[in-house]
Write a protein that holds these residues in place. Structure first.
Motif, mmCIF file in Angstrom:
data_model
loop_
_atom_site.group_PDB
_atom_site.id
_atom_site.type_symbol
_atom_site.label_atom_id
_atom_site.label_comp_id
_atom_site.label_asym_id
_atom_site.label_seq_id
_atom_site.Cartn_x
_atom_site.Cartn_y
_atom_site.Cartn_z
ATOM 1 N N HIS A 146 0.830 -1.201 0.000
ATOM 2 C CA HIS A 146 0.000 0.000 0.000
ATOM 3 C C HIS A 146 0.864 1.249 0.000
ATOM 4 N N LEU A 147 1.831 1.263 0.910
ATOM 5 C CA LEU A 147 2.633 2.476 1.040
ATOM 6 C C LEU A 147 3.515 2.736 -0.173
ATOM 7 N N GLU A 148 3.967 1.681 -0.814
ATOM 8 C CA GLU A 148 4.760 1.898 -2.020
ATOM 9 C C GLU A 148 3.962 2.696 -3.044
ATOM 10 N N GLY A 149 2.659 2.527 -3.000
ATOM 11 C CA GLY A 149 1.820 3.308 -3.899
ATOM 12 C C GLY A 149 1.349 4.624 -3.312
ATOM 13 N N PHE A 150 1.002 4.604 -2.035
ATOM 14 C CA PHE A 150 0.318 5.768 -1.454
ATOM 15 C C PHE A 150 1.252 6.830 -0.876
ATOM 16 N N LEU A 151 2.512 6.480 -0.689
ATOM 17 C CA LEU A 151 3.451 7.469 -0.161
ATOM 18 C C LEU A 151 3.548 8.646 -1.135
ATOM 19 N N ARG A 152 3.634 9.855 -0.598
ATOM 20 C CA ARG A 152 3.756 11.024 -1.466
ATOM 21 C C ARG A 152 4.979 11.831 -1.077
ATOM 22 N N HIS B 80 12.962 0.052 -1.703
ATOM 23 C CA HIS B 80 12.118 0.214 -2.892
ATOM 24 C C HIS B 80 12.411 1.529 -3.605
ATOM 25 N N PHE B 81 12.434 2.605 -2.840
ATOM 26 C CA PHE B 81 12.595 3.908 -3.489
ATOM 27 C C PHE B 81 14.047 4.181 -3.896
ATOM 28 N N LEU C 209 -8.930 2.293 -0.585
ATOM 29 C CA LEU C 209 -7.978 3.285 -0.081
ATOM 30 C C LEU C 209 -8.510 3.803 1.247
ATOM 31 N N MET D 9 -1.701 12.223 1.855
ATOM 32 C CA MET D 9 -1.783 12.105 0.401
ATOM 33 C C MET D 9 -2.233 13.420 -0.242
#
Ligand code: SF4
Lengths: 261, 450
Positions: free
Chosen positions: A132-138, A164-165, A250, A258
């Motif tokens: 989730h966080l890999e997608g939702f992190l901003r 990941h980042f 979400l 976000m």
């Protein structure tokens, strides 16, 4: 009963597992404890994290069970659960009891066992949060071009997120701030794949992290923010509006940091 | 055109997002690519959802049109020539900047670029190709890119583009050539299938090149997909599913997407659907599509000329099962994997776990629960060591009644239709990993939303 008191780190817990074998303890009479609770009639061992010993455990786990299962173990250990060390210990013991080669990719197959099942569930829930966080992190762009993100994950996922980042943004200076734990991962541009470190912790160090990131936003940050909001506003199809489904996929607690909400 | 030139990026983004939103394929799965020094981005095979829009659909890619100008006049499309709508066109640099800046902030997983047709299909395809080339080279973008191949464009441009992108798709638009003739008079089935075939051949050829020269450049490594509109023309589910099946078999498509028809134009050749877009129908098609791809079903088993539509109350697998009671009950401790897969309440993951776990001991119902089987739905169809969970009748009406019990029924209200989640892919609480299907697809398909 033998109680191994560990710290809540991979290194410490793996060191404890190594010592159980090194010190030839009867496997069923061992408890890996993360708390301070005194236990009657138990012999206590204080575990000091040891790179060499924990490294050996890591290598053994990878070799016997494969990368995927090893990663699962690590995910399980990111959970906020005082009994996680014991669950992982039991899982590893049952896996190592299999003959060489029989456990590959199958460490978590014995879901009938309560401890294995527990470790599996912890791992799965952490893994899910990480996805989730890999997608939702901003990230937001700061004055000098560095990127800054905040999160409050339930599990201690910073190392996973950093890995990941770091692969994704090798050319960026960026910082991910785990607000709840007061720690941060910092990635420096162009210094190879291991170009990141974790900093901070409870108390003063944590406060320093917060201070360090109070930099101003870059000039274009607000512009891109509003572009993205516009994009999100336009992309939904009105005739199919379905807020319940959106909330389902979400959950609200992710939205705090976000941009689009 | 002078007017278009002055338009702000914000204004363009509004118009060209709005115009792109009916395209369905917003997944970023199928490609695993590590990051590279000097570049921005990587790809994750399972795909990553970055947000969810107000309609519950996943936002993964920056989904925009290059332009919504168009020389064609497809009746169902907002951008058709005869519509009086504001028009806009991005420059390649604007698209690159947006992609990069969105990507750095982790808003998106990559770019999905489509376009209305300006001047000619080849001219349009060249514009797309040039934009992507710029993004990959000058801007150093290494993330996910999906573009539309424009039917009728020169094969060479399509080929060049194929080496720059991760996924390409050609929209089938409507399930049959007849439907196409009625609603998209400028498009021809033949022109749509030609680039599809070309991409398929390109992928096959590339596979053998990569096998020989490890560093041969990759061609559309995430595979190709297509989409068709459901409910604009009068094809039945049986026809649609057969079309999908042959696309999977003959064109080796990665995915076929279905898009419930939304009536955006007043046009007498378009149907008026009082219930709004046929979402449940779309959902059933996705479920059936899933059965084709992962459960070894064929279209002909699920529907027939005589029964050409899916059941509203039951999902396609349950529907099949109650119609084939002679195949049940299935004995959990002995049945082959393929048979287990056909039991409602048993998914790919749980079937695998059963096969692995029964090697060491005889399984009972308690074990099954732990392995992720949804007993509430499976119990009518299985035995463990010869015994059923409760004494139950193996009788169609009875089972249908049980399976569609009140709280299990699909609520289909205006504010929040809640499908029985995961109904088909089950694995209660044990949603599996990305072995077979990407996590992203799994979510979306399970929810009937793509
Ligand atoms: S070709 Fe048809 S569907 Fe595509 S933009 Fe033009 S009018 Fe719309």
């Amino acid at each position: 009963m033998y109680v191994y008191r560990c710290e809540d780190t991979l290194e410490s817990i793996f060191t404890a597992i190594y010592r159980v074998y090194e010190e030839h303890r009867p496997k069923d009479e061992v408890l890996l404890a993360l708390d301070e609770e005194p236990r009657l009639f138990a012999e206590e061992m204080i575990v000091t994290a040891d790179q060499e010993r924990s490294g050996k455990v890591v290598r053994t786990l990878c070799r016997r069970f494969g990368m995927e299962d090893y990663e699962r173990i690590c995910f399980a250990l990111t959970a906020e659960d005082v009994e996680k060390a014991q669950a992982v210990y039991r899982t590893v013991v049952s896996g190592l009891a299999l003959r060489e080669g029989a456990g590959y990719g199958r460490l978590f197959e014995g879901l009938g066992d309560a401890q294995v099942c527990k470790a599996f569930k912890l791992a799965r829930s952490a893994e899910r949060e990480c996805c989730h966080l890999e997608g939702f992190l901003r990230f937001e762009e700061l004055e000098k071009g560095a990127l800054y993100a905040q999160a409050e994950p339930k599990n201690n996922l910073l190392p996973f997120l950093m890995a990941h980042f770091a692969d994704r943004f090798p050319e960026e200076n960026f910082l991910i701030h785990d607000v709840g734990r007061g720690i941060a991962g910092v990635h420096y541009r162009q210094t190879g794949p291991e170009a990141w470190v974790l900093i901070g912790g409870k108390g003063e160090k944590g406060a320093a992290v917060t201070k360090g990131v109070e930099a101003a936003l870059s000039e274009s940050e607000l512009y891109y923010r509003s572009l993205f909001r516009r994009f999100c506003g336009e992309i939904g199809i009105r005739e199919r509006a379905n807020e319940a489904l959106q909330r389902n996929l979400l959950p609200l607690h992710f939205r705090k940091y976000m941009t689009e909400f | 055109m002078a007017e278009v030139g002055k338009m702000s990026v914000m204004e363009k983004l509004k118009i060209l997002t709005d115009a792109a939103k009916y395209d369905v394929a917003c997944t970023s799965s199928g490609v695993d690519r590590r990051g590279k020094a000097g570049k921005l981005g990587n790809c994750v095979a399972a795909g990553i959802c970055h947000s969810f829009a107000g309609d519950g659909r996943c936002i993964s890619l920056l989904k925009i049109l290059l332009t919504n100008e168009c020389i064609y006049d497809c009746k169902y499309c907002l951008n058709r020539r005869s519509n009086d709508v504001p028009r806009a066109m991005f420059t390649p640099e604007e698209i690159c900047e947006l992609t990069i800046q969105f990507y750095r902030r982790n808003y998106i997983e990559g770019l999905f670029l489509s376009s209305g047709i300006v001047q000619s299909p080849t001219f349009t395809m060249e514009l797309i190709c040039r934009t992507i080339y710029l993004l990959r080279t000058k801007y150093g973008f290494n993330g996910y890119i999906h573009v539309k191949a424009i039917p009728g464009a020169d094969g060479e441009v399509i080929r060049q583009t194929g080496f720059l992108v991760d996924r390409m798709s050609v929209n089938l638009e409507l399930p049959t050539a007849d439907g196409l003739r009625n609603l998209a008079p400028n498009k021809h089935r033949k022109n749509i299938l030609a680039p599809m075939r070309q991409i398929q051949n390109g992928i096959t050829q590339n596979r053998s090149e990569v096998a020989v020269y490890r560093h041969a450049p990759a061609f559309v490594s995430g595979g190709q997909s297509t989409q068709m509109i459901v409910g604009a023309t009068n094809e039945n589910d049986y026809q649609i599913l057969n079309v999908a099946e042959s696309l999977y078999q003959k064109f080796e498509l990665k995915r076929v997407f279905y898009s419930a028809f939304v009536r955006v134009n007043e046009d007498k050749s378009l149907p008026v659907l009082p219930g709004g877009p046929p979402l449940l129908r779309e959902h059933r098609l996705y479920q059936a599509d899933w059965l084709l791809r992962f459960y070894g079903f064929r279209a002909q088993e699920l529907l027939s000329e005589r029964r050409p539509f899916f059941n509203v109350m039951l999902d396609p697998k349950e529907d099949w099962a109650v119609g084939h009671l002679e195949e049940f009950p299935v004995e959990i401790n002995r049945a082959p994997y393929e048979k287990l897969l056909r039991v409602p309440g048993i998914g790919v993951q749980s079937a695998r776990r059963i096969v692995a776990a029964r090697r060491s001991c005889n399984l009972d119902f308690e074990n099954l629960k732990k392995l992720g089987v949804v007993l509430k739905r499976a119990l009518y169809f299985i035995t463990c060591s010869g015994k059923m969970m409760y004494p139950t009748k193996l009788e169609e009406d009875y089972i249908v009644r049980q399976l569609t019990e009140k709280e299990q029924r699909i609520r289909f209200g205006s504010d929040g239709m809640t499908y029985r989640q995961m109904s088909l892919f089950d694995d209660a609480g044990f949603a599996g990993n990305a072995e077979v299907i990407s996590a992203q697809e799994k979510w979306q398909t399970a929810m009937g939303q793509l």
